[in-house]
Design a protein around this motif. Structure first.
Motif, PDB file in Angstrom:
ATOM      1  N   PHE A 198       0.857  -1.186   0.000  1.00 49.16           N
ATOM      2  CA  PHE A 198       0.000   0.000   0.000  1.00 49.16           C
ATOM      3  C   PHE A 198       0.888   1.230   0.000  1.00 49.16           C
ATOM      4  N   ALA A 199       0.558   2.193  -0.847  1.00 50.74           N
ATOM      5  CA  ALA A 199       1.313   3.445  -0.901  1.00 50.74           C
ATOM      6  C   ALA A 199       0.366   4.571  -1.283  1.00 50.74           C
ATOM      7  N   GLU A 200       0.733   5.772  -0.907  1.00 51.95           N
ATOM      8  CA  GLU A 200      -0.125   6.923  -1.191  1.00 51.95           C
ATOM      9  C   GLU A 200      -0.212   7.196  -2.684  1.00 51.95           C
ATOM     10  N   HIS A 201       0.892   6.953  -3.398  1.00 57.38           N
ATOM     11  CA  HIS A 201       0.930   7.202  -4.834  1.00 57.38           C
ATOM     12  C   HIS A 201       1.334   5.931  -5.576  1.00 57.38           C
ATOM     13  N   ALA A 202       0.850   5.800  -6.809  1.00 61.55           N
ATOM     14  CA  ALA A 202       1.133   4.608  -7.600  1.00 61.55           C
ATOM     15  C   ALA A 202       2.629   4.447  -7.850  1.00 61.55           C
ATOM     16  N   GLU A 203       3.310   5.551  -8.140  1.00 63.14           N
ATOM     17  CA  GLU A 203       4.742   5.473  -8.415  1.00 63.14           C
ATOM     18  C   GLU A 203       5.510   4.972  -7.194  1.00 63.14           C
ATOM     19  N   GLN A 204       5.096   5.419  -6.003  1.00 59.80           N
ATOM     20  CA  GLN A 204       5.775   4.971  -4.792  1.00 59.80           C
ATOM     21  C   GLN A 204       5.562   3.484  -4.572  1.00 59.80           C
ATOM     22  N   LEU A 205       4.377   2.982  -4.913  1.00 63.58           N
ATOM     23  CA  LEU A 205       4.133   1.547  -4.769  1.00 63.58           C
ATOM     24  C   LEU A 205       5.078   0.757  -5.668  1.00 63.58           C
ATOM     25  N   LEU A 206       5.283   1.227  -6.903  1.00 65.67           N
ATOM     26  CA  LEU A 206       6.202   0.544  -7.814  1.00 65.67           C
ATOM     27  C   LEU A 206       7.631   0.574  -7.271  1.00 65.67           C
ATOM     28  N   ARG A 207       8.013   1.702  -6.699  1.00 67.00           N
ATOM     29  CA  ARG A 207       9.359   1.794  -6.121  1.00 67.00           C
ATOM     30  C   ARG A 207       9.513   0.827  -4.944  1.00 67.00           C
ATOM     31  N   ASN A 208       8.481   0.747  -4.118  1.00 69.54           N
ATOM     32  CA  ASN A 208       8.536  -0.169  -2.976  1.00 69.54           C
ATOM     33  C   ASN A 208       8.634  -1.620  -3.448  1.00 69.54           C
ATOM     34  N   ALA A 209       7.907  -1.934  -4.523  1.00 66.01           N
ATOM     35  CA  ALA A 209       7.950  -3.298  -5.058  1.00 66.01           C
ATOM     36  C   ALA A 209       9.342  -3.621  -5.594  1.00 66.01           C
ATOM     37  N   ALA A 210       9.947  -2.657  -6.287  1.00 66.50           N
ATOM     38  CA  ALA A 210      11.296  -2.873  -6.809  1.00 66.50           C
ATOM     39  C   ALA A 210      12.290  -3.071  -5.664  1.00 66.50           C
ATOM     40  N   LYS A 211      12.159  -2.267  -4.626  1.00 67.53           N
ATOM     41  CA  LYS A 211      13.062  -2.387  -3.478  1.00 67.53           C
ATOM     42  C   LYS A 211      12.900  -3.739  -2.796  1.00 67.53           C
ATOM     43  N   TRP A 212      11.662  -4.215  -2.694  1.00 64.62           N
ATOM     44  CA  TRP A 212      11.399  -5.533  -2.101  1.00 64.62           C
ATOM     45  C   TRP A 212      12.109  -6.629  -2.890  1.00 64.62           C
ATOM     46  N   GLY A 213      12.002  -6.591  -4.221  1.00 63.04           N
ATOM     47  CA  GLY A 213      12.666  -7.593  -5.047  1.00 63.04           C
ATOM     48  C   GLY A 213      14.178  -7.507  -4.935  1.00 63.04           C
ATOM     49  N   GLU A 214      14.703  -6.287  -4.896  1.00 62.74           N
ATOM     50  CA  GLU A 214      16.152  -6.107  -4.771  1.00 62.74           C
ATOM     51  C   GLU A 214      16.657  -6.641  -3.433  1.00 62.74           C
ATOM     52  N   THR A 215      15.858  -6.431  -2.378  1.00 58.72           N
ATOM     53  CA  THR A 215      16.234  -6.948  -1.060  1.00 58.72           C
ATOM     54  C   THR A 215      16.237  -8.473  -1.058  1.00 58.72           C
ATOM     55  N   ASN A 216      15.235  -9.072  -1.685  1.00 57.39           N
ATOM     56  CA  ASN A 216      15.191 -10.534  -1.774  1.00 57.39           C
ATOM     57  C   ASN A 216      16.424 -11.074  -2.495  1.00 57.39           C
ATOM     58  N   PHE A 217      16.841 -10.375  -3.548  1.00 62.82           N
ATOM     59  CA  PHE A 217      18.027 -10.805  -4.297  1.00 62.82           C
ATOM     60  C   PHE A 217      19.277 -10.700  -3.433  1.00 62.82           C
ATOM     61  N   MET A 218      19.413  -9.591  -2.701  1.00 57.75           N
ATOM     62  CA  MET A 218      20.601  -9.410  -1.864  1.00 57.75           C
ATOM     63  C   MET A 218      20.681 -10.478  -0.778  1.00 57.75           C
ATOM     64  N   ILE A 219      19.527 -10.819  -0.195  1.00 57.94           N
ATOM     65  CA  ILE A 219      19.515 -11.846   0.849  1.00 57.94           C
ATOM     66  C   ILE A 219      19.923 -13.196   0.268  1.00 57.94           C
ATOM     67  N   ALA A 220      19.380 -13.522  -0.913  1.00 61.24           N
ATOM     68  CA  ALA A 220      19.671 -14.822  -1.521  1.00 61.24           C
ATOM     69  C   ALA A 220      21.111 -14.922  -2.002  1.00 61.24           C
ATOM     70  N   SER A 221      21.688 -13.801  -2.436  1.00 60.30           N
ATOM     71  CA  SER A 221      23.034 -13.842  -3.012  1.00 60.30           C
ATOM     72  C   SER A 221      24.134 -13.566  -1.998  1.00 60.30           C
ATOM     73  N   ALA A 222      23.759 -13.219  -0.761  1.00 53.86           N
ATOM     74  CA  ALA A 222      24.763 -12.921   0.258  1.00 53.86           C
ATOM     75  C   ALA A 222      25.553 -14.182   0.600  1.00 53.86           C
ATOM     76  N   PRO A 223      26.865 -14.057   0.842  1.00 53.90           N
ATOM     77  CA  PRO A 223      27.669 -15.217   1.249  1.00 53.90           C
ATOM     78  C   PRO A 223      27.090 -15.843   2.506  1.00 53.90           C
ATOM     79  N   GLU A 224      27.163 -17.151   2.592  1.00 57.80           N
ATOM     80  CA  GLU A 224      26.605 -17.850   3.748  1.00 57.80           C
ATOM     81  C   GLU A 224      27.246 -17.336   5.026  1.00 57.80           C
ATOM     82  N   GLY A 225      26.385 -16.907   5.948  1.00 52.73           N
ATOM     83  CA  GLY A 225      26.876 -16.383   7.219  1.00 52.73           C
ATOM     84  C   GLY A 225      27.208 -14.911   7.161  1.00 52.73           C
ATOM     85  N   GLY A 226      27.135 -14.305   5.946  1.00 50.59           N
ATOM     86  CA  GLY A 226      27.449 -12.890   5.818  1.00 50.59           C
ATOM     87  C   GLY A 226      26.214 -12.043   5.958  1.00 50.59           C
ATOM     88  N   ALA A 227      26.402 -10.732   5.953  1.00 56.12           N
ATOM     89  CA  ALA A 227      25.275  -9.805   6.075  1.00 56.12           C
ATOM     90  C   ALA A 227      24.574  -9.697   4.742  1.00 56.12           C
TER      91      ALA A 227
END
Length: 228
Positions: A198-227
């Motif tokens: 949920f976001a106040e503006h449509a563009e912000q919702l798209l940005r939040n969705a992109a950030k969510w996907g980028e975070t998922n990628f960083m978590i999956a690609s992080a070295p085991e035991g790393g941040a």
């Protein structure tokens, strides 16, 4: 040049007041995520009454009295980098809807099932559902068509009272697994996760969705035991 909206609706309602009459309005949120506005209502009705979906809202783009455009010419689409970020992060937007909206698209019914019991359901929608009385919540969760419609209308009314408006969206992202030790990932759309946003503006919702996907990628690609 600054866009100035016409005042025909308020002028006509003022003239009609002596006849105990006013023009019906419908509340809309522009597709660009701009502020909600009241427009003269165009009556619509279902064709197939047994179907749950519809009827949709029909809203005028131009004033029916003076012909002036209600909103300024649509701004250019959200910056191209947002769409590229969504592509790079493998995020799919499965649906976006303005809120509050009436009548509700059928897909929204599934979104609000037991919304106040899911910790990751976006605020302020979760708190909004929690504020309903138990009977209304029961109708929202598992009521028949008529009861659900009334419950959702009450939810929209509560949102209006609390000045809550914006866009609801469902984003999807494949479940990712590390690929070796080089920081890559492997994934398939055969197994994916979704997130209600949920976001106040449509563009912000798209940005939040992109950030969510980028975070998922960083978590999956992080070295085991790393941040992440």
């Amino acid at each position: 040049m600054t866009h100035q909206e016409c005042t025909c609706l308020s002028k006509f309602n003022e003239m009609l007041k002596k006849h105990n009459t006013e023009i019906d309005v419908t509340f809309t949120i522009p597709r660009d995520g701009g502020p909600m506005r009241a427009l003269p209502k165009i009556a619509t009705s279902k064709i197939e009454t047994r179907k749950r979906v519809g009827p949709v809202i029909a809203a005028p783009t131009f004033c029916p009295f003076c012909g002036q455009r209600y909103a300024p010419q649509p701004a250019k689409p959200a910056e191209a980098d947002i769409y590229q970020r969504l592509i790079d992060a493998s995020v799919r937007i499965e649906g976006m809807w303005p809120f509050p909206v009436s009548p509700a698209p059928e897909a929204i019914a599934e979104i609000f099932e037991y919304a106040d019991e899911h910790e990751d359901f976006p605020e302020p929608l979760r708190a909004l559902v929690s504020s309903l009385d138990e009977r209304t919540k029961d109708d929202l969760y598992k009521g028949g068509q008529a009861d659900w419609d009334m419950a959702f209308d009450e939810l929209c009314a509560a949102a209006a009272r609390k000045h809550i408006s914006g866009w609801i969206g469902i984003a999807a992202n494949p479940m990712m697994k590390p690929l070796g030790g080089g920081g890559g990932v492997q994934f398939s759309w055969g197994h994916y996760q979704t997130k209600v946003m949920f976001a106040e503006h449509a563009e912000q919702l798209l940005r939040n969705a992109a950030k969510w996907g980028e975070t998922n990628f960083m978590i999956a690609s992080a070295p085991e035991g790393g941040a992440a």
